[in-house]
Design a protein around this motif. Sequence first.
Motif, PDB file in Angstrom:
ATOM      1  N   UNK A  40       0.823  -1.208   0.000  1.00  0.00           N
ATOM      2  CA  UNK A  40       0.000   0.000   0.000  1.00  0.00           C
ATOM      3  C   UNK A  40       0.858   1.258   0.000  1.00  0.00           C
ATOM      4  N   UNK A  41       1.969   1.223   0.718  1.00  0.00           N
ATOM      5  CA  UNK A  41       2.901   2.355   0.704  1.00  0.00           C
ATOM      6  C   UNK A  41       3.497   2.542  -0.686  1.00  0.00           C
ATOM      7  N   UNK A 108      -4.688   8.660   3.020  1.00  0.00           N
ATOM      8  CA  UNK A 108      -5.010   8.804   4.450  1.00  0.00           C
ATOM      9  C   UNK A 108      -4.815   7.483   5.187  1.00  0.00           C
ATOM     10  N   UNK A 109      -5.196   6.381   4.563  1.00  0.00           N
ATOM     11  CA  UNK A 109      -5.040   5.073   5.215  1.00  0.00           C
ATOM     12  C   UNK A 109      -3.570   4.735   5.417  1.00  0.00           C
ATOM     13  N   UNK A 110      -2.747   5.001   4.422  1.00  0.00           N
ATOM     14  CA  UNK A 110      -1.316   4.711   4.548  1.00  0.00           C
ATOM     15  C   UNK A 110      -0.711   5.603   5.627  1.00  0.00           C
ATOM     16  N   UNK A 111      -1.067   6.885   5.629  1.00  0.00           N
ATOM     17  CA  UNK A 111      -0.531   7.789   6.653  1.00  0.00           C
ATOM     18  C   UNK A 111      -0.943   7.344   8.057  1.00  0.00           C
ATOM     19  N   UNK A 112      -2.152   6.804   8.198  1.00  0.00           N
ATOM     20  CA  UNK A 112      -2.631   6.351   9.494  1.00  0.00           C
ATOM     21  C   UNK A 112      -2.386   4.870   9.757  1.00  0.00           C
ATOM     22  N   UNK A 117      -8.400  -0.335   5.459  1.00  0.00           N
ATOM     23  CA  UNK A 117      -9.008   0.745   4.667  1.00  0.00           C
ATOM     24  C   UNK A 117      -8.178   1.019   3.421  1.00  0.00           C
ATOM     25  N   UNK A 118      -6.862   0.949   3.565  1.00  0.00           N
ATOM     26  CA  UNK A 118      -5.989   1.147   2.405  1.00  0.00           C
ATOM     27  C   UNK A 118      -6.205   0.075   1.361  1.00  0.00           C
ATOM     28  N   UNK A 119      -6.352  -1.166   1.804  1.00  0.00           N
ATOM     29  CA  UNK A 119      -6.613  -2.256   0.861  1.00  0.00           C
ATOM     30  C   UNK A 119      -7.926  -2.073   0.127  1.00  0.00           C
ATOM     31  N   UNK A 120      -8.952  -1.596   0.835  1.00  0.00           N
ATOM     32  CA  UNK A 120     -10.249  -1.344   0.193  1.00  0.00           C
ATOM     33  C   UNK A 120     -10.131  -0.238  -0.848  1.00  0.00           C
ATOM     34  N   UNK A 121      -9.420   0.833  -0.497  1.00  0.00           N
ATOM     35  CA  UNK A 121      -9.235   1.933  -1.445  1.00  0.00           C
ATOM     36  C   UNK A 121      -8.435   1.470  -2.659  1.00  0.00           C
ATOM     37  N   UNK A 122      -7.374   0.700  -2.409  1.00  0.00           N
ATOM     38  CA  UNK A 122      -6.562   0.202  -3.515  1.00  0.00           C
ATOM     39  C   UNK A 122      -7.375  -0.728  -4.413  1.00  0.00           C
TER      40      UNK A 122
END
Length: 153
Positions: A40-41, A108-112, A117-122
């Motif tokens: 994700x990063x 935002x998910x990666x920063x936090x 949530x990051x996986x869902x956005x990706x």
Amino acid sequence: MNLTLLLHVLGVVVWVGGMFFAYMALRPVAASVLEPPQRLTLWAGVFGRFFPWVWAAVALILGSGLHMLAKLGGMEAPHYALTMLALGLAMMLIFAHVFFAPYGRLKRAVAGQDWKAGGAALGQIRSLIGINLSLGLLTIAVVFVGRWLLLAS
């Protein structure tokens, strides 16, 4: 018109070529060798570098496309050109949605460090880029088939 066409094609190469590379080469490798935090990063960084180029490509494609369309007669232009305009506008709207919605959530998910949530956005970005890549390849096919049919008649 040659310079305008060159700018148009360069914009398409950057955008569609970048999507093809990301979707067909980088995505499968990243998914198979990286754990979610690193993957994700990586994607947040890749999109951070690629999306400004896409915005520039969109500006080039839209500006040069409208210029060439006007030279071809505006709304009286050949059907393939109007189809290209419609598909291109759809792609631009999808990209704008990706940029302003799921990409923002990914950052935002990666920063936090919210990897779920990051996986869902990706996942949403991946689906939309797959659609845009398909539309981009279809648009290229429409142009070449349309021009060929026009020249053959």
